[in-house]
Design a protein around this motif. Sequence first.
Motif, PDB file in Angstrom:
ATOM      1  N   PHE A 115      34.245  38.454  39.939  1.00 48.17           N
ATOM      2  CA  PHE A 115      34.097  37.790  38.731  1.00 48.17           C
ATOM      3  C   PHE A 115      34.788  36.643  38.626  1.00 48.17           C
ATOM      4  O   PHE A 115      34.659  36.055  37.353  1.00 48.17           O
ATOM      5  CB  PHE A 115      34.075  38.790  37.792  1.00 48.17           C
ATOM      6  CG  PHE A 115      33.463  40.091  37.785  1.00 48.17           C
ATOM      7  CD1 PHE A 115      31.856  40.017  37.244  1.00 48.17           C
ATOM      8  CD2 PHE A 115      33.462  41.410  38.046  1.00 48.17           C
ATOM      9  CE1 PHE A 115      31.046  41.027  37.445  1.00 48.17           C
ATOM     10  CE2 PHE A 115      32.892  42.529  38.124  1.00 48.17           C
ATOM     11  CZ  PHE A 115      31.656  42.274  37.787  1.00 48.17           C
ATOM     12  N   GLY A 116      35.806  36.431  39.577  1.00 43.30           N
ATOM     13  CA  GLY A 116      36.484  35.096  38.944  1.00 43.30           C
ATOM     14  C   GLY A 116      38.115  35.651  38.706  1.00 43.30           C
ATOM     15  O   GLY A 116      37.892  36.527  37.649  1.00 43.30           O
ATOM     16  N   VAL A 117      39.041  34.736  38.915  1.00 41.30           N
ATOM     17  CA  VAL A 117      40.331  35.007  38.265  1.00 41.30           C
ATOM     18  C   VAL A 117      40.377  34.897  36.778  1.00 41.30           C
ATOM     19  O   VAL A 117      40.917  35.765  35.986  1.00 41.30           O
ATOM     20  CB  VAL A 117      41.209  34.438  38.916  1.00 41.30           C
ATOM     21  CG1 VAL A 117      42.777  34.723  38.484  1.00 41.30           C
ATOM     22  CG2 VAL A 117      41.265  34.471  40.310  1.00 41.30           C
ATOM     23  N   TYR A 118      39.592  33.804  36.292  1.00 41.74           N
ATOM     24  CA  TYR A 118      39.804  33.426  35.003  1.00 41.74           C
ATOM     25  C   TYR A 118      39.321  34.809  34.083  1.00 41.74           C
ATOM     26  O   TYR A 118      39.744  34.843  32.799  1.00 41.74           O
ATOM     27  CB  TYR A 118      38.655  32.408  34.669  1.00 41.74           C
ATOM     28  CG  TYR A 118      38.590  31.924  33.253  1.00 41.74           C
ATOM     29  CD1 TYR A 118      40.093  31.476  32.618  1.00 41.74           C
ATOM     30  CD2 TYR A 118      37.483  31.332  32.749  1.00 41.74           C
ATOM     31  CE1 TYR A 118      39.608  31.038  31.621  1.00 41.74           C
ATOM     32  CE2 TYR A 118      37.507  30.896  31.561  1.00 41.74           C
ATOM     33  CZ  TYR A 118      38.793  30.696  30.737  1.00 41.74           C
ATOM     34  OH  TYR A 118      38.679  30.380  29.508  1.00 41.74           O
ATOM     35  N   LEU A 119      38.189  35.343  34.418  1.00 39.79           N
ATOM     36  CA  LEU A 119      37.751  36.581  33.588  1.00 39.79           C
ATOM     37  C   LEU A 119      39.324  37.493  33.356  1.00 39.79           C
ATOM     38  O   LEU A 119      39.428  38.123  32.068  1.00 39.79           O
ATOM     39  CB  LEU A 119      36.811  37.577  34.250  1.00 39.79           C
ATOM     40  CG  LEU A 119      36.443  38.595  33.535  1.00 39.79           C
ATOM     41  CD1 LEU A 119      35.852  38.358  32.158  1.00 39.79           C
ATOM     42  CD2 LEU A 119      35.472  39.625  34.329  1.00 39.79           C
ATOM     43  N   PHE A 120      40.082  37.623  34.280  1.00 40.11           N
ATOM     44  CA  PHE A 120      41.246  38.590  34.018  1.00 40.11           C
ATOM     45  C   PHE A 120      42.185  37.793  33.440  1.00 40.11           C
ATOM     46  O   PHE A 120      42.877  38.486  32.478  1.00 40.11           O
ATOM     47  CB  PHE A 120      41.822  38.901  35.436  1.00 40.11           C
ATOM     48  CG  PHE A 120      40.799  39.889  36.086  1.00 40.11           C
ATOM     49  CD1 PHE A 120      41.140  41.399  36.084  1.00 40.11           C
ATOM     50  CD2 PHE A 120      39.930  39.472  36.813  1.00 40.11           C
ATOM     51  CE1 PHE A 120      40.183  42.178  36.445  1.00 40.11           C
ATOM     52  CE2 PHE A 120      39.063  40.437  37.514  1.00 40.11           C
ATOM     53  CZ  PHE A 120      39.013  41.714  37.202  1.00 40.11           C
ATOM     54  N   GLN A 121      42.415  36.297  33.335  1.00 38.63           N
ATOM     55  CA  GLN A 121      43.255  35.614  32.732  1.00 38.63           C
ATOM     56  C   GLN A 121      42.871  35.972  31.182  1.00 38.63           C
ATOM     57  O   GLN A 121      43.490  36.149  30.143  1.00 38.63           O
ATOM     58  CB  GLN A 121      43.210  34.410  33.164  1.00 38.63           C
ATOM     59  CG  GLN A 121      44.084  33.896  34.451  1.00 38.63           C
ATOM     60  CD  GLN A 121      43.793  32.411  34.539  1.00 38.63           C
ATOM     61  OE1 GLN A 121      42.804  31.744  34.628  1.00 38.63           O
ATOM     62  NE2 GLN A 121      44.959  31.875  34.881  1.00 38.63           N
ATOM     63  N   LYS A 122      41.628  35.640  30.826  1.00 37.97           N
ATOM     64  CA  LYS A 122      40.980  35.745  29.704  1.00 37.97           C
ATOM     65  C   LYS A 122      41.314  37.315  29.046  1.00 37.97           C
ATOM     66  O   LYS A 122      41.665  37.517  27.935  1.00 37.97           O
ATOM     67  CB  LYS A 122      39.518  35.665  29.550  1.00 37.97           C
ATOM     68  CG  LYS A 122      38.997  34.382  29.644  1.00 37.97           C
ATOM     69  CD  LYS A 122      37.583  34.098  29.446  1.00 37.97           C
ATOM     70  CE  LYS A 122      37.080  34.108  27.913  1.00 37.97           C
ATOM     71  NZ  LYS A 122      35.781  33.299  27.559  1.00 37.97           N
ATOM     72  N   TYR A 123      40.878  38.205  29.776  1.00 35.46           N
ATOM     73  CA  TYR A 123      41.252  39.831  29.303  1.00 35.46           C
ATOM     74  C   TYR A 123      42.819  39.864  29.002  1.00 35.46           C
ATOM     75  O   TYR A 123      43.373  40.452  28.129  1.00 35.46           O
ATOM     76  CB  TYR A 123      40.788  40.738  30.422  1.00 35.46           C
ATOM     77  CG  TYR A 123      39.349  41.006  30.210  1.00 35.46           C
ATOM     78  CD1 TYR A 123      38.533  40.504  28.875  1.00 35.46           C
ATOM     79  CD2 TYR A 123      38.552  41.347  31.037  1.00 35.46           C
ATOM     80  CE1 TYR A 123      36.954  40.722  29.101  1.00 35.46           C
ATOM     81  CE2 TYR A 123      37.152  41.726  31.215  1.00 35.46           C
ATOM     82  CZ  TYR A 123      36.498  41.702  29.957  1.00 35.46           C
ATOM     83  OH  TYR A 123      35.318  41.986  29.943  1.00 35.46           O
ATOM     84  N   GLU A 124      43.656  39.276  29.919  1.00 34.00           N
ATOM     85  CA  GLU A 124      44.960  39.711  29.558  1.00 34.00           C
ATOM     86  C   GLU A 124      45.609  38.895  28.528  1.00 34.00           C
ATOM     87  O   GLU A 124      46.481  39.614  27.750  1.00 34.00           O
ATOM     88  CB  GLU A 124      45.824  39.184  30.958  1.00 34.00           C
ATOM     89  CG  GLU A 124      45.707  40.359  32.123  1.00 34.00           C
ATOM     90  CD  GLU A 124      46.507  39.906  33.315  1.00 34.00           C
ATOM     91  OE1 GLU A 124      46.419  38.729  33.676  1.00 34.00           O
ATOM     92  OE2 GLU A 124      46.494  40.734  34.168  1.00 34.00           O
TER      93      GLU A 124
END
Length: 570
Positions: A115-124
Amino acid sequence: MTKDNLDLKFEDYKYVRPDLEKLIADIRALTERLINAKTVDEAIETYNELNKVTSDADSMVSLAHVKNSIDTKDEFYDKEMQFIQENFPKVEEVSVEYIREFVNSKFRKELEEKFGVYLFQKYENYLLTFNPSIIEDLVEEAKVVMEYQKLLSSCSKEWNGEQLNLTQLSKYSQDKDADVRRKATNLISEVYDEQTEKLDEIYDKIVKIRDRMAKKLGYKNFVELGYKKMGRVDYNAKDVESYRKQIVETIVPICNKLREEQRKRIGLDKLTFYDEPIFFKSGNPAPHGEKDWMLERAEKMYSELSPETKEFFDFMKRKNLFDLDAKSTKAAGGYCTYLSNWRSPFIFANFNGTTHDVEVLTHEAGHAFQVFSSRDYIPEYTWPGMESAEIHSMSMEFFTWPWMDLFFEEEADKFRYNHITHALMFLPYGALIDEFQHVVYENPELSPKERRAKYRELEKKYLPHRDYDGIKVLEEGGFWFRQRHVYQMPFYYIDYTLAQVCAFQFWNKDRKDHKTAFADYLRLCKTGGTKPFLQLLDVARLENPFINGTIKKAVEPIEEYLNSVDASKF
Ligand code: ZN
């Protein structure tokens, strides 16, 4: 979605109240399944299913919102909106648990690849803005913000025997007749003067609540939390501070010059606040036809601009995805939203016969075109951050410049001059509203009076030409009372200016080489919200506004253009 569903027109989109109990149970079950997932595929499956159930509910929420704004007197949707506002926080509470498990999943690495690292940055980022300990504060914040809205919409003044609200009065404050302008401006100022104590009190409460939440979450003050709530992952308050400095050094002197030229053009000894809206002696440019006439022209414009914009606009027209006429029962303003179940953008406006109408067909259509171009992404990637989303809309305003003759005929050059001049003059005001909010949240103990004094001081830095001519509430630093973002959407305002600086770069690229510029723009729209701001700039080959010198480089060609135009002929 079945093909049938996709062939529906807007009037056939059917609203069904989301079953929240089922939704909550589904999210809880998916969270359990995620925790117990034995393979990465099982984890991915829970995520896809979560998107399915939440986007069904989100589509209904968006549809109810659209229907409610089209007819605010319709009791059914009024009730539905109330239901949604009261009950959706419960959904958020369980969604947070899913998100927490998702970012902590033992399959994190594989999920990032998928899904891309950005999804995790957004969630964090999101997890750092929320904790059950602030739920009550959030509810209270929403309530106090509502008080602001209610207070201003209840204010009215008598005008020629009729009670007019602030929006209606503001139309007269831009009248060609100086006496009418002065009278309307004074009445509006009287309203703010009479309400000063209440407006101060409401804002003071809001500042204290936001500061309290920030401290509960472990921040020094609301600034960092506010940035996180805006979803900013690749720049901070320091970057924004030096960006504002560029505006003061580069843009403020240009604006002083433009205001001085305006004064001469309209033949005044001094340009006071009352006269600022009057840009040309002959009046401001306006489109030469009504709604259907404009839509026909917009259709021609988008079919000539590119095959992609043609496909988009035909889709919007075929499915009736516009509501443009002004009606007394409609909500004020304009917006673009997305109805994911029907894969449809939707544009809402209140046409009033001014340049604003054409801007809806370029600006809001720019937003709609972007979301139309990114419909295949996961929901988190459908829209980018606000500073990036405004690049699509503001740049579309410029890409459509060659077609403005269709709307303004012999006034097209006047429109273009007016458009870009106002875009430039907006930058200092946008930065002023932003710096003011930084001062407020860094110093939550300031009294309302001290806050207003600070505003007036900053106003002199960003808008040195401004001459209030003795209007009390404004001389005392109360202009921002009318800027709803200060109350409703902290730290949002600077996004418009960041996007504007990027749109200026597209304006320049487009004049030099349309083909390449538009290809860059298309790539940006198709990238949707899959990346954060600075990475999207790379995708579009735009220069980073935070880097010293970018603003100067972006506006030099505009100054050249402005110098080449003889505005005295307009
Ligand atoms: Zn916009």
